[in-house]
Design an enzyme around this catalytic site. Structure first.
Site, short mmCIF file in Angstrom:
data_model
loop_
_atom_site.label_atom_id
_atom_site.label_comp_id
_atom_site.label_asym_id
_atom_site.label_seq_id
_atom_site.Cartn_x
_atom_site.Cartn_y
_atom_site.Cartn_z
N ASP A 48 0.87 -1.18 -0.26
CA ASP A 48 -0.04 -0.15 -0.01
C ASP A 48 0.99 1.33 0.34
OD1 ASP A 48 -2.85 1.10 0.30
OD2 ASP A 48 -1.63 2.27 1.58
N TYR A 53 2.62 10.05 0.28
CA TYR A 53 4.05 9.56 0.64
C TYR A 53 5.45 9.53 -0.16
CZ TYR A 53 0.03 6.34 2.08
OH TYR A 53 -1.24 6.11 3.31
N LYS A 78 -2.51 6.13 -4.56
CA LYS A 78 -3.94 6.77 -3.94
C LYS A 78 -3.54 8.05 -4.78
CE LYS A 78 -3.72 4.26 0.65
NZ LYS A 78 -2.71 4.62 1.05
N HIS A 111 -7.71 9.24 -2.63
CA HIS A 111 -6.59 9.10 -0.64
C HIS A 111 -8.05 9.83 -0.13
CE1 HIS A 111 -2.81 9.29 0.96
NE2 HIS A 111 -4.12 8.89 2.29
N1 LIG Z 1 -5.53 6.02 3.38
C1 LIG Z 1 -5.15 6.74 4.25
O1 LIG Z 1 -5.81 8.09 4.71
C2 LIG Z 1 -4.15 6.51 5.58
C3 LIG Z 1 -3.28 4.83 5.13
N2 LIG Z 1 -2.50 4.79 6.22
C4 LIG Z 1 -2.11 3.83 5.57
O2 LIG Z 1 -1.81 2.27 6.41
C5 LIG Z 1 -0.10 1.75 6.66
C6 LIG Z 1 -0.60 1.77 8.42
O3 LIG Z 1 -0.86 2.99 9.20
P1 LIG Z 1 0.62 3.48 10.25
O4 LIG Z 1 -0.44 4.33 10.50
O5 LIG Z 1 1.87 2.73 9.43
O6 LIG Z 1 0.51 3.00 11.43
P2 LIG Z 1 0.35 0.62 12.06
O7 LIG Z 1 -1.18 1.03 12.98
O8 LIG Z 1 0.28 0.15 10.64
O9 LIG Z 1 1.43 1.35 12.98
C7 LIG Z 1 2.42 1.46 12.47
C8 LIG Z 1 3.08 1.75 13.72
O10 LIG Z 1 3.41 0.62 14.70
C9 LIG Z 1 4.41 -0.63 14.97
N3 LIG Z 1 4.18 -2.06 14.18
C10 LIG Z 1 4.00 -2.37 13.68
N4 LIG Z 1 3.95 -3.90 13.64
C11 LIG Z 1 4.27 -3.76 15.35
C12 LIG Z 1 4.79 -4.95 15.95
N5 LIG Z 1 4.63 -5.97 15.69
N6 LIG Z 1 4.48 -4.04 17.50
C13 LIG Z 1 4.55 -3.45 17.52
N7 LIG Z 1 5.20 -2.22 16.79
C14 LIG Z 1 5.06 -2.49 15.70
C15 LIG Z 1 5.46 0.31 14.03
O11 LIG Z 1 6.89 0.41 14.33
P3 LIG Z 1 8.42 -0.08 13.59
O12 LIG Z 1 8.00 0.64 11.87
O13 LIG Z 1 9.50 0.43 14.44
O14 LIG Z 1 7.70 -1.55 13.21
C16 LIG Z 1 4.89 1.62 13.84
O15 LIG Z 1 4.72 2.45 14.62
C17 LIG Z 1 0.35 3.47 6.60
O16 LIG Z 1 1.65 3.19 6.44
C18 LIG Z 1 -0.11 3.96 5.07
O17 LIG Z 1 0.08 2.50 3.85
C19 LIG Z 1 -2.38 5.44 7.01
C20 LIG Z 1 -2.55 6.20 7.04
C21 LIG Z 1 -3.39 7.09 6.71
O1 LIG Z 2 -2.31 8.47 3.67
C1 LIG Z 2 -1.60 8.29 4.76
O2 LIG Z 2 -0.01 7.25 5.61
C2 LIG Z 2 -1.82 9.75 5.37
O3 LIG Z 2 -1.35 10.21 6.63
C3 LIG Z 2 -2.78 10.58 5.23
O4 LIG Z 2 -3.92 10.38 5.57
C4 LIG Z 2 -2.74 12.33 5.13
O5 LIG Z 2 -1.14 11.73 4.03
C5 LIG Z 2 -2.97 12.95 5.58
O6 LIG Z 2 -3.79 13.02 5.35
C6 LIG Z 2 -2.08 14.15 5.96
O7 LIG Z 2 -2.56 15.49 5.90
#
Ligand SMILES: NC(=O)C1=CN([C@@H]2O[C@H](COP(=O)(O)OP(=O)(O)OC[C@H]3O[C@@H](n4cnc5c(N)ncnc54)[C@H](OP(=O)(O)O)[C@@H]3O)[C@@H](O)[C@H]2O)C=CC1
Ligand SMILES: O=C(O)C(=O)[C@@H](O)C(O)C(=O)CO
Length: 279
Positions: A48, A53, A78, A111
């Site tokens: 993803d 990003y 996205k 997005h």
């Molecule tokens: N469409 C949208 O608007 C959005 C999409 N996204 C998508 O969702 C994905 C995931 O969301 P994200 O915000 O990154 O958050 P997550 O909920 O995936 O959490 C990520 C955090 O958890 C830690 N982590 C991961 N696995 C473990 C584990 N097994 N044990 C303990 N800690 C862990 C990571 O640390 P470490 O890296 O050190 O392991 C990092 O700090 C994003 O990368 C993106 O692709 C996110 C936000 C908005």
């Molecule tokens: O997709 C993500 O990971 C995000 O955090 C988005 O929601 C994003 O980049 C944003 O909304 C920042 O305003």
């Protein structure tokens, strides 16, 4: 109804989406290439990313390095808010596709809806064209409300097959998931671990993890699977990525799923699709 075969779901358009994926927000530069390539090596098939990003080229390099057939991978990207509009969407997609170095993208999402700008229906029409041209296999949205989804369907005749939304035990989104189920929309969970925060130390999760001999993160991901949602956890650490993928044997009891959903308290960073405007 949850239909899952071989750790994948059938989408309403006939394509198949893996039941879990790798989030890549923050995976950039050479360390990002190494992380994504090693994730693919370890069995992740859904990657993803997003225009915003700034790592589509990083994803491309990781895919080139991976010893996996392109057709076995499921790549999502996205459309950013500033590119909403008919022509803008087509141009933005082409930039993403070139950076990804792919003939086709498996899933293309809007997005954020950016309701104040109010161009998401135009973007959706262009995404339908991209699907017809075969450069995108499935089209969907992210952060859309039922009212916005109804509008897309009413004005274009085509409902998205995926809505990627904030979803984790602090924000279980029961109403939105029920709407998705009614309209054959697959729910994808962003920030499935609630960005780690204090979720993984919640006593109810720790206790269930101890009962199953699993880790708290595995319990949270098994909860997503129990809901039929596709979680896309991000980890920069190889051990944690493997841990996050190793969840298919962990089956939670109905009472455990309910207890985890009981942690509900709201969004983690407050971005409300009705008001947030993504750049
Ligand atoms: N469409 C949208 O608007 C959005 C999409 N996204 C998508 O969702 C994905 C995931 O969301 P994200 O915000 O990154 O958050 P997550 O909920 O995936 O959490 C990520 C955090 O958890 C830690 N982590 C991961 N696995 C473990 C584990 N097994 N044990 C303990 N800690 C862990 C990571 O640390 P470490 O890296 O050190 O392991 C990092 O700090 C994003 O990368 C993106 O692709 C996110 C936000 C908005
Ligand atoms: O997709 C993500 O990971 C995000 O955090 C988005 O929601 C994003 O980049 C944003 O909304 C920042 O305003």
């Amino acid at each position: 109804m949850v239909r899952m075969t071989a750790h994948a779901y059938a989408l309403a358009d006939g394509n198949t989406i893996p039941a879990i994926g790798l989030g890549t927000y923050g995976l950039n530069d050479q360390s990002g290439v190494d992380a994504i390539a090693s994730a693919i090596h370890d069995g992740y098939r859904l990657i993803d990313t997003a225009y915003n990003y700034g790592n589509e080229e990083v994803v491309a390099e990781a895919i080139r390095r991976a010893d996996v057939d392109r057709s076995d991978l499921f790549v999502t990207t996205k459309l950013p808010g500033r590119h909403h509009g008919v022509d803008e969407t087509l141009a933005s997609f082409e930039q993403s596709r070139k950076r990804l170095d792919l003939d086709w993208v498996d899933l293309y999402l809007i997005h954020w809806p950016n309701p104040k700008r109010d161009r998401y229906v135009d973007s959706w029409r262009s995404m339908i064209k991209l699907k017809e041209r075969g450069v995108v296999r499935s089209i969907g949205v992210s952060n859309f409300t039922p009212a916005m989804l109804d509008r897309l369907s009413a004005e274009t005749g085509l409902m998205p097959v995926v809505n990627q939304v904030e979803l984790h035990p602090y924000f279980p989104q029961a109403e939105l998931r029920a709407y998705h189920a009614e309209h054959a929309i697959r729910t994808e969970s962003w920030s499935p671990l609630a960005k780690r925060t204090e979720l993984l130390a919640e006593p109810v999760i720790v206790e269930i993890a101890e009962r199953h001999g699993s880790t708290p993160a595995q319990v949270v991901l098994a909860w997503h699977l129990a809901l039929g949602a596709v979680p896309i956890p991000k980890s920069a650490d190889a051990e944690r990525r493997r841990e996050n993928l190793d969840v298919f044997d962990l089956e939670l009891e109905a009472g455990e799923v309910e207890a985890i959903s009981g942690l509900e308290r709201g969004r983690i960073w407050g971005a409300d699709p009705d008001t947030h405007e993504e750049m």
